[in-house]
Design a protein around this motif. Structure first.
Motif, PDB file in Angstrom:
ATOM      1  N   LYS A  80       0.850  -1.190   0.000  1.00  0.00           N
ATOM      2  CA  LYS A  80       0.000   0.000   0.000  1.00  0.00           C
ATOM      3  C   LYS A  80       0.884   1.238   0.000  1.00  0.00           C
ATOM      4  N   GLU A  81       0.530   2.217  -0.803  1.00  0.00           N
ATOM      5  CA  GLU A  81       1.254   3.485  -0.921  1.00  0.00           C
ATOM      6  C   GLU A  81       2.504   3.410  -1.789  1.00  0.00           C
ATOM      7  N   ASP A  82       2.879   2.219  -2.295  1.00  0.00           N
ATOM      8  CA  ASP A  82       3.945   2.130  -3.290  1.00  0.00           C
ATOM      9  C   ASP A  82       3.350   2.560  -4.632  1.00  0.00           C
ATOM     10  N   LEU A  83       4.209   2.714  -5.631  1.00  0.00           N
ATOM     11  CA  LEU A  83       3.766   3.121  -6.965  1.00  0.00           C
ATOM     12  C   LEU A  83       4.148   2.058  -7.986  1.00  0.00           C
ATOM     13  N   LEU A  84       3.178   1.648  -8.784  1.00  0.00           N
ATOM     14  CA  LEU A  84       3.419   0.774  -9.928  1.00  0.00           C
ATOM     15  C   LEU A  84       3.231   1.625 -11.182  1.00  0.00           C
ATOM     16  N   ILE A  85       4.286   1.690 -12.003  1.00  0.00           N
ATOM     17  CA  ILE A  85       4.211   2.394 -13.285  1.00  0.00           C
ATOM     18  C   ILE A  85       4.183   1.342 -14.384  1.00  0.00           C
ATOM     19  N   ILE A  86       3.177   1.403 -15.217  1.00  0.00           N
ATOM     20  CA  ILE A  86       3.045   0.465 -16.339  1.00  0.00           C
ATOM     21  C   ILE A  86       3.218   1.233 -17.639  1.00  0.00           C
ATOM     22  N   ALA A  87       4.008   0.657 -18.536  1.00  0.00           N
ATOM     23  CA  ALA A  87       4.131   1.169 -19.900  1.00  0.00           C
ATOM     24  C   ALA A  87       3.468   0.152 -20.816  1.00  0.00           C
ATOM     25  N   SER A  88       2.405   0.577 -21.488  1.00  0.00           N
ATOM     26  CA  SER A  88       1.680  -0.319 -22.386  1.00  0.00           C
ATOM     27  C   SER A  88       1.009   0.509 -23.473  1.00  0.00           C
ATOM     28  N   GLY A  89       1.407   0.280 -24.710  1.00  0.00           N
ATOM     29  CA  GLY A  89       0.802   1.022 -25.815  1.00  0.00           C
ATOM     30  C   GLY A  89      -0.698   0.846 -25.845  1.00  0.00           C
ATOM     31  N   ALA A 100      -2.177  -4.460 -12.757  1.00  0.00           N
ATOM     32  CA  ALA A 100      -2.847  -3.204 -12.424  1.00  0.00           C
ATOM     33  C   ALA A 100      -3.987  -3.461 -11.434  1.00  0.00           C
ATOM     34  N   LYS A 101      -4.771  -4.492 -11.693  1.00  0.00           N
ATOM     35  CA  LYS A 101      -5.883  -4.831 -10.794  1.00  0.00           C
ATOM     36  C   LYS A 101      -5.357  -5.216  -9.416  1.00  0.00           C
ATOM     37  N   LYS A 102      -4.287  -5.989  -9.377  1.00  0.00           N
ATOM     38  CA  LYS A 102      -3.676  -6.394  -8.100  1.00  0.00           C
ATOM     39  C   LYS A 102      -3.182  -5.159  -7.343  1.00  0.00           C
ATOM     40  N   ALA A 103      -2.540  -4.229  -8.039  1.00  0.00           N
ATOM     41  CA  ALA A 103      -2.053  -2.999  -7.405  1.00  0.00           C
ATOM     42  C   ALA A 103      -3.203  -2.223  -6.785  1.00  0.00           C
ATOM     43  N   LYS A 104      -4.319  -2.128  -7.495  1.00  0.00           N
ATOM     44  CA  LYS A 104      -5.476  -1.407  -6.966  1.00  0.00           C
ATOM     45  C   LYS A 104      -6.050  -2.133  -5.744  1.00  0.00           C
ATOM     46  N   ASP A 105      -6.082  -3.471  -5.782  1.00  0.00           N
ATOM     47  CA  ASP A 105      -6.561  -4.246  -4.634  1.00  0.00           C
ATOM     48  C   ASP A 105      -5.695  -3.997  -3.400  1.00  0.00           C
ATOM     49  N   ILE A 106      -4.400  -3.834  -3.605  1.00  0.00           N
ATOM     50  CA  ILE A 106      -3.451  -3.580  -2.512  1.00  0.00           C
ATOM     51  C   ILE A 106      -3.533  -2.125  -2.039  1.00  0.00           C
ATOM     52  N   GLU A 107      -4.173  -1.276  -2.836  1.00  0.00           N
ATOM     53  CA  GLU A 107      -4.262   0.164  -2.596  1.00  0.00           C
ATOM     54  C   GLU A 107      -2.941   0.882  -2.874  1.00  0.00           C
ATOM     55  N   ALA A 108      -2.176   0.310  -3.794  1.00  0.00           N
ATOM     56  CA  ALA A 108      -0.967   0.987  -4.263  1.00  0.00           C
ATOM     57  C   ALA A 108      -1.378   2.035  -5.292  1.00  0.00           C
ATOM     58  N   LYS A 109      -0.488   2.952  -5.553  1.00  0.00           N
ATOM     59  CA  LYS A 109      -0.728   3.963  -6.589  1.00  0.00           C
ATOM     60  C   LYS A 109      -0.378   3.329  -7.937  1.00  0.00           C
ATOM     61  N   LEU A 110      -1.042   3.776  -8.991  1.00  0.00           N
ATOM     62  CA  LEU A 110      -0.849   3.195 -10.321  1.00  0.00           C
ATOM     63  C   LEU A 110      -0.785   4.306 -11.356  1.00  0.00           C
ATOM     64  N   SER A 111       0.316   4.330 -12.118  1.00  0.00           N
ATOM     65  CA  SER A 111       0.478   5.270 -13.231  1.00  0.00           C
ATOM     66  C   SER A 111       0.598   4.474 -14.522  1.00  0.00           C
ATOM     67  N   LEU A 112       0.201   5.092 -15.619  1.00  0.00           N
ATOM     68  CA  LEU A 112       0.247   4.438 -16.923  1.00  0.00           C
ATOM     69  C   LEU A 112       0.801   5.395 -17.967  1.00  0.00           C
ATOM     70  N   VAL A 113       1.682   4.872 -18.809  1.00  0.00           N
ATOM     71  CA  VAL A 113       2.129   5.588 -20.001  1.00  0.00           C
ATOM     72  C   VAL A 113       1.657   4.739 -21.176  1.00  0.00           C
ATOM     73  N   THR A 114       0.869   5.355 -22.079  1.00  0.00           N
ATOM     74  CA  THR A 114       0.136   4.574 -23.072  1.00  0.00           C
ATOM     75  C   THR A 114      -0.231   5.398 -24.297  1.00  0.00           C
ATOM     76  N   ILE A 115      -0.643   4.722 -25.330  1.00  0.00           N
ATOM     77  CA  ILE A 115      -1.280   5.360 -26.485  1.00  0.00           C
ATOM     78  C   ILE A 115      -2.782   5.499 -26.209  1.00  0.00           C
ATOM     79  N   ASN A 116      -3.307   4.614 -25.350  1.00  0.00           N
ATOM     80  CA  ASN A 116      -4.746   4.450 -25.184  1.00  0.00           C
ATOM     81  C   ASN A 116      -5.213   4.681 -23.736  1.00  0.00           C
TER      82      ASN A 116
END
Length: 187
Positions: A80-89, A100-116
């Motif tokens: 909880k309170e850690d950050l997961l950054i995902i890069a996915s077009g 991403a779903k697991k991170a949200k269940d843990i209440e971690a922060k989630l960032s995304l770099v994407t086309i979509n």
């Protein structure tokens, strides 16, 4: 149409130059601020995007941040309170959606770099940095590139991440000399 290799390089550089004007500075600032507010940062991506984001984790380590690549044997657990950054077009890669779903269940922060940004992962992440580029399936893209598959996105990822490192260095008042003290010395 046949070109010299350097002509291809010129076209690629022009494509990359065009992408700069299509990136939202506010999204990137929120992304940088999110990194500055956490203790541990985890990164994940598949294929070439995975290589690009792992290079970002390496540079974050060089500036003294606690950064890990998901899937490595020495990566600790996400908390909880850690950050997961995902890069996915696409923002739809099944293994990354699951993370991403697991991170949200843990209440971690989630960032995304994407086309979509409207993707499955995009609906879970904040902040999101939208990058221009072409998905692997060209017929779904309005962005013109001569490059195969998602090469333009992956190249833009690497350059964006290097730019974010410069911004983090500025905020932490670091320079290349201070970073070098953390460079591997068993090579």
């Amino acid at each position: 149409m046949s070109m010299q290799t350097t002509q291809y390089l010129s076209v690629i550089l022009n494509e990359l130059h065009q992408t700069v004007g299509l990136i939202n500075d506010q999204e990137v600032e929120e992304f940088v601020d999110g990194i500055m507010q956490v203790r541990k940062i985890f990164v994940a991506g598949a294929g070439r995007s995975g290589f690009m984001i792992k290079s970002f984790a390496m540079r974050m380590m060089h500036i003294g941040l606690e950064a890990y690549a998901v899937g490595e044997t020495i990566t600790p657990r996400l908390e909880k309170e850690d950050l997961l950054i995902i890069a996915s077009g696409s923002g739809e890669t099944k293994s990354l959606v699951s993370m991403a779903k697991k991170a949200k269940d843990i209440e971690a922060k989630l960032s995304l770099v994407t086309i979509n940004p409207e993707s499955t992962i995009g609906k879970l992440a904040k902040p999101i940095v939208k990058l221009p580029g072409s998905p692997k399936e060209k017929e779904k893209s309005q962005y013109e590139t001569i490059q195969p598959m998602a090469s333009l996105f992956e190249q833009t990822l690497l350059l964006l991440f290097d730019s974010v490192i410069l911004k983090l260095m500025e905020k932490k008042r670091l320079n290349s000399s201070t970073m070098f003290t953390r460079h591997a010395n068993l090579e």
